[in-house]
Design a protein around this motif. Structure first.
Motif, short mmCIF file in Angstrom:
data_model
loop_
_atom_site.label_atom_id
_atom_site.label_comp_id
_atom_site.label_asym_id
_atom_site.label_seq_id
_atom_site.Cartn_x
_atom_site.Cartn_y
_atom_site.Cartn_z
N MET A 1 69.95 -14.67 21.36
CA MET A 1 69.23 -13.81 22.29
C MET A 1 68.78 -14.59 23.51
O MET A 1 68.39 -15.74 23.42
CB MET A 1 67.99 -13.24 21.62
N GLU A 2 68.82 -13.93 24.64
CA GLU A 2 68.37 -14.50 25.90
C GLU A 2 67.13 -13.74 26.36
O GLU A 2 67.04 -12.53 26.17
CB GLU A 2 69.45 -14.36 26.97
N THR A 3 66.18 -14.44 26.95
CA THR A 3 65.00 -13.81 27.52
C THR A 3 65.10 -13.86 29.04
O THR A 3 65.26 -14.94 29.61
CB THR A 3 63.71 -14.50 27.05
N LEU A 4 65.03 -12.69 29.66
CA LEU A 4 65.09 -12.59 31.12
C LEU A 4 63.75 -12.07 31.62
O LEU A 4 63.10 -11.25 30.96
CB LEU A 4 66.19 -11.63 31.54
N LYS A 5 63.34 -12.52 32.79
CA LYS A 5 62.09 -12.06 33.40
C LYS A 5 62.38 -11.56 34.80
O LYS A 5 63.16 -12.15 35.53
CB LYS A 5 61.05 -13.17 33.44
N PHE A 6 61.72 -10.45 35.15
CA PHE A 6 61.91 -9.82 36.45
C PHE A 6 60.56 -9.50 37.06
O PHE A 6 59.67 -9.00 36.38
CB PHE A 6 62.68 -8.50 36.31
N LYS A 7 60.42 -9.75 38.35
CA LYS A 7 59.27 -9.28 39.12
C LYS A 7 59.60 -7.83 39.49
O LYS A 7 60.68 -7.56 40.01
CB LYS A 7 59.09 -10.13 40.37
N THR A 8 58.68 -6.91 39.21
CA THR A 8 58.97 -5.49 39.43
C THR A 8 57.86 -4.82 40.23
O THR A 8 56.84 -5.43 40.54
CB THR A 8 59.09 -4.74 38.09
N ASN A 9 58.07 -3.54 40.52
CA ASN A 9 57.02 -2.72 41.12
C ASN A 9 56.57 -1.65 40.12
O ASN A 9 56.15 -0.57 40.50
CB ASN A 9 57.48 -2.11 42.45
N ILE A 10 56.63 -1.97 38.84
CA ILE A 10 56.14 -1.10 37.77
C ILE A 10 54.65 -1.40 37.62
O ILE A 10 54.28 -2.45 37.10
CB ILE A 10 56.90 -1.37 36.45
N LYS A 11 53.81 -0.50 38.11
CA LYS A 11 52.40 -0.83 38.29
C LYS A 11 51.43 -0.28 37.24
O LYS A 11 50.32 -0.77 37.13
CB LYS A 11 51.93 -0.33 39.66
#
Length: 70
Positions: A1-11
């Protein structure tokens, strides 16, 4: 498994509710969560491959949100 992180505009919780059916519909994801308390609104995803990053960004775009991998 890989863990990815994203900066979002889910507020907020309403935003999370909006993206939930979209992200839950991706069979490539085993788990995901959004830290709405973080100023960058970080989406953390566990997926089979790092190559799924584009798919995740496209899925969020279809739901009306943006994501930038960090």
């Amino acid at each position: 498994m890989e863990t990815l992180k994203f900066k979002t505009n889910i507020k907020c919780g309403g935003c999370v509710a909006t993206v939930t059916p979209h992200l839950n519909g991706l069979t490539e994801l085993s788990k995901w969560e959004v830290d709405t308390n973080n100023p960058d609104k970080i989406l953390t995803v566990e997926t089979a491959s790092v190559s799924d990053a584009g798919l995740i960004k496209e899925t969020l775009k279809k739901a009306g949100f943006q994501a930038e991998e960090v």
